[in-house]
Design an enzyme around this catalytic site. Structure first.
Site, PDB file in Angstrom:
ATOM      1  N   GLY B 196       0.799  -1.216   0.000  1.00 45.50           N
ATOM      2  CA  GLY B 196       0.000   0.000   0.000  1.00 45.50           C
ATOM      3  C   GLY B 196       0.825   1.255   0.000  1.00 45.50           C
ATOM      4  O   GLY B 196       1.972   1.271  -0.428  1.00 45.50           O
ATOM      5  N   LEU B 222      -3.683  -5.522  -5.765  1.00 47.24           N
ATOM      6  CA  LEU B 222      -2.580  -4.555  -5.602  1.00 47.24           C
ATOM      7  C   LEU B 222      -1.418  -5.105  -4.770  1.00 47.24           C
ATOM      8  O   LEU B 222      -1.628  -5.647  -3.684  1.00 47.24           O
ATOM      9  CB  LEU B 222      -3.138  -3.291  -4.931  1.00 47.24           C
ATOM     10  CG  LEU B 222      -2.198  -2.085  -4.899  1.00 47.24           C
ATOM     11  CD1 LEU B 222      -1.941  -1.556  -6.304  1.00 47.24           C
ATOM     12  CD2 LEU B 222      -2.762  -1.005  -3.998  1.00 47.24           C
ATOM     13  N   ASP B 223      -0.209  -4.955  -5.259  1.00 40.94           N
ATOM     14  CA  ASP B 223       1.016  -5.380  -4.568  1.00 40.94           C
ATOM     15  C   ASP B 223       1.078  -6.886  -4.343  1.00 40.94           C
ATOM     16  O   ASP B 223       1.837  -7.357  -3.493  1.00 40.94           O
ATOM     17  CB  ASP B 223       1.179  -4.648  -3.220  1.00 40.94           C
ATOM     18  CG  ASP B 223       1.269  -3.146  -3.389  1.00 40.94           C
ATOM     19  OD1 ASP B 223       1.674  -2.695  -4.467  1.00 40.94           O
ATOM     20  OD2 ASP B 223       0.911  -2.422  -2.446  1.00 40.94           O
ATOM     21  N   GLU B 224       0.269  -7.633  -5.067  1.00 43.78           N
ATOM     22  CA  GLU B 224       0.274  -9.091  -4.923  1.00 43.78           C
ATOM     23  C   GLU B 224       0.718  -9.782  -6.202  1.00 43.78           C
ATOM     24  O   GLU B 224       0.708 -11.011  -6.288  1.00 43.78           O
ATOM     25  CB  GLU B 224      -1.137  -9.594  -4.539  1.00 43.78           C
ATOM     26  CG  GLU B 224      -1.608  -9.195  -3.158  1.00 43.78           C
ATOM     27  CD  GLU B 224      -0.891  -9.965  -2.053  1.00 43.78           C
ATOM     28  OE1 GLU B 224      -0.204 -10.963  -2.340  1.00 43.78           O
ATOM     29  OE2 GLU B 224      -1.010  -9.532  -0.894  1.00 43.78           O
TER      30      GLU B 224
END
Lengths: 279, 279, 279, 279
Positions: B196, B222-224
């Site tokens: 995040g 997101l961010d995965e």
């Protein structure tokens, strides 16, 4: 199925990978890992293939036949057979302790057959790990006897790897030649910086900001043997020689253990004066 | 002779390597690099083979034929063809500067076709490096238009890779899906830590002793996305958020450039949610 | 309040820290950072103190008075004053690009007054960053003229730091002496390994597993100057000299930039042939 | 002269360093090392001063008097007094072996008074290193008894540091509070990534390219305690969970040993939920 490892090197020619993989298919083997390298410097080809197969001997025969025209140097080994190893040591025990502890935990596929030292001090550690230990006073006069004994142990015990775990004596050129490409030393500097004695003192004097350790094959040309593994750690101006030494020991142990693991897993091949490492 | 790269993945079955190498031999090709991996998690096989050969089309046809029964997904590409690339950027220029400088020096096999940004500020840098630049104010209202424009550029220009060089907007799930496995983002933390916003602030609050950067494929989660490359650097208690940010930028640039290089050299393959990287 | 930096060294004697801190208290200053080191090798004491205070001149006078009996060498400077810097360059632009980009982003507290090069090729980059650029053909015949010009620029422009950003010429002993402890070079190896020309070729021949970069002060004894910063990166047998070179350039840029930052923040002090670095 | 260490923290106010150094001068002490830090987050001041002085008690009294108005928390200790330490262990011996070996070699200034384990298996190793060992089956029912025994040992033996050397049980909140800022755990991931159980499995699933280890103070908020030290090592897609585990163990041992050394040398101070580390 057995887990087998084929290592092979030969002058580089088209078709060599196809020939090897053909032999593997022919005996019903399954490739689980394959690495290869063609050296632009020497024109030589290197490969390491991990194979699940029924029969080591059948696979070896198939690969020998398939690569008959390639002038290859090859070996087919059982991946889980521990390599018969002799340790040479002196007084410092950190590298030896690390090797023995990792072997005990199943991390290093070696069988430490014996420890030979030029001091008594590591005898209790050898006993704790259940390894035969013999110590010899090594003086200029007795050095030939000690080295003769090393040769004898290597031959009698079928030693495949000799590890100098901070053994603080220089081997004679004759013994170096006898042990060529099967003796690993740990030098306590980042070679080629700080060859010779007291590398930590040299590092302190020069004021370097990183110190290191180098695991290399033993050759008669001191500290010039083919490099297997190197590591470094950050240091600063506040550290005196003793502190550099303490700081460096973890690197020495880890670097030597990694080099031994690479060797024992047949991941180190000889390319002239350099090593090919299949990680 | 041309330098070609074959990448292939398929359900793992014995004989696949032999089939591929047979096709290469058949067209007179010479293997200069071969890597393979069988994923125990997905039962899938992956390989990347660098080949010197006369004719890309002939090689492709031979490999397609030889692997007909293996349900393979394959590509044969010219190793020296630069990958057509679109950069997305915002205000911070360090990652973009690094990519453009490396490309200019021949270090990155990419062709930066265009830069699209949500600010004007990097326009002079784009001009210096001779790359077309367009900026758009991206607000909740205009975001669909911007993303439509991205799609259009990707399609019209034959873009193969989209790089988010510190582009500070979240892409819509639709655009993420459209760009699946061909858009790379740099996240300024060592994922999965500090997902995040404001990862440097999070890192400072948590008091970590290393900070990092993660290059990953963009996904709607997101961010995965699948991780391509990560690096870290040591920090300490004296560093405030601004200092962590400065310290981290070199890692960001380097990590992103390395991920782009790996992608452009066809060294990144997809194994479920994970990457196989043939270095 | 101004942010000031006191650096001081003197023969080590009890009471020196108390004397300095007393002077700071006396002028109403507040210490925000203090580091000190007593060198066991040279018996010398070093300190760097960051102080918030009203008046640089008053603080300097107070410290001079308080340390009168200590035979101290000291400086009191404004922490935010950029250091006047001259860059020397040749054809390779990576190190220079990195320095100029970081300076532009406020990361390096330097003022790049001018770039002098022995080639034209970096002129557009200098123009992009708005720095005066002059190029001179440097031959054995014209070298004295070039070096005279360097001296002149240093003197006329009040240059405090000269950075050799991959400047590929050896400076004369006279110029080295003139620039003692204020000229920083980046050597593309992990010194003391691979001194002299072509360190990447030497590294390839020796088969090392890590390559590095060393930022050091320039001395007339080539590649033997006091080391400021070093970094390494892992390499392997597959990398030819060109690849080592590309791989090493990121280390070179980063190592040089870090050394310049340390110098510009008055964090580097001289202890005989070694550096004391207050990070 | 004795080697003493003063650690002190207090609300940050001008004059504190001068007050401390004045006390040191007054008792004829000589400062050999001084570090300080003012935390912008908490407005707190921290220092660690190494002093050569005649008399620990006199120095302590002098520092107490000199800092009377500063609301300081301080300690003056003998630098060479080993810290009384209790180890908690389970079955994995690598971290414990490393600590005991380093202590034996004089590298860690700790006195390992006793080992308490929830398995028998490490008993021979404890015997080899000459440390009292007791094992207890720890079940939900017997856990309160075990923890009561830990408390008793801590109190009866004057334990200053409890080290969880891969002790695989969660301590109760009460015991965590009792051991606040004096119990160190090693978590086998790079926190805050992969909290909780099976971090190597989590790391494999996520496909990270680096794995790590984190030494932190134990708190009742699991894996959230203040971080002391972290390290990482590079991994790749070929490594299964078992291999990640083996690869990570060297990091675990080294990271824990470094954290213990920092603590035992009084280099770790508490700044809210974060640590100040004076290396």
């Amino acid at each position: 199925m057995d887990q087998l490892v084929v290592t092979l090197d030969c002058p580089d020619r088209p078709g060599i990978v196809h020939a090897i993989t053909g032999a593997i298919v022919a005996v019903g083997g399954n490739i689980t890992e394959l690495q290869q390298f063609s050296s632009p410097d020497t024109g030589h080809f290197f490969t390491r293939v991990a194979v699940d197969a029924q029969d080591r001997v059948a696979l070896e025969r198939a690969v020998v036949d398939a690569t008959a025209g390639f002038d290859a140097h090859l070996r087919v080994d059982d991946a889980n057979r521990p390599v018969r190893t002799l340790l040479l040591a002196s007084k410092a025990g950190h590298a030896m302790n690390d090797l023995l502890f990792r072997r005990q935990g199943g991390e290093l596929p070696i069988d430490v057959v014996r420890i030979m030292a030029n001091h008594e001090v590591l005898s209790p550690m050898a006993a704790f790990y259940g390894v035969d230990f013999e110590s010899h006073a090594v003086t200029p006069e007795t050095k030939p006897d000690f080295e003769a004994r090393v040769r004898q142990v290597v031959e009698d015990e079928g030693i495949e790897l000799v590890v100098l775990a901070r053994y603080m004596q220089i081997l004679s050129p004759e013994l170096c030649d006898f042990l060529a490409w099967r003796a690993i030393n740990i030098h306590h500097s980042f070679l080629p910086g700080f060859k010779g004695a007291n590398p930590y003192r040299q590092a302190h004097t020069r004021g370097v900001k990183l110190i290191g350790a180098t695991a290399h094959f033993v050759t008669s040309d001191l500290d010039e043997g083919p490099i297997i593994e190197q590591n470094v750690v950050r240091v600063d101006h506040t550290m005196n020689v003793a502190k550099l030494m303490r700081k460096g020991q973890a690197q020495e142990s880890q670097t030597l253990a990694e080099a031994v693991r690479l060797f024992a897993e047949h991941r180190v091949l000889a390319d002239g004066d350099r090593t090919v490492i299949f990680r």
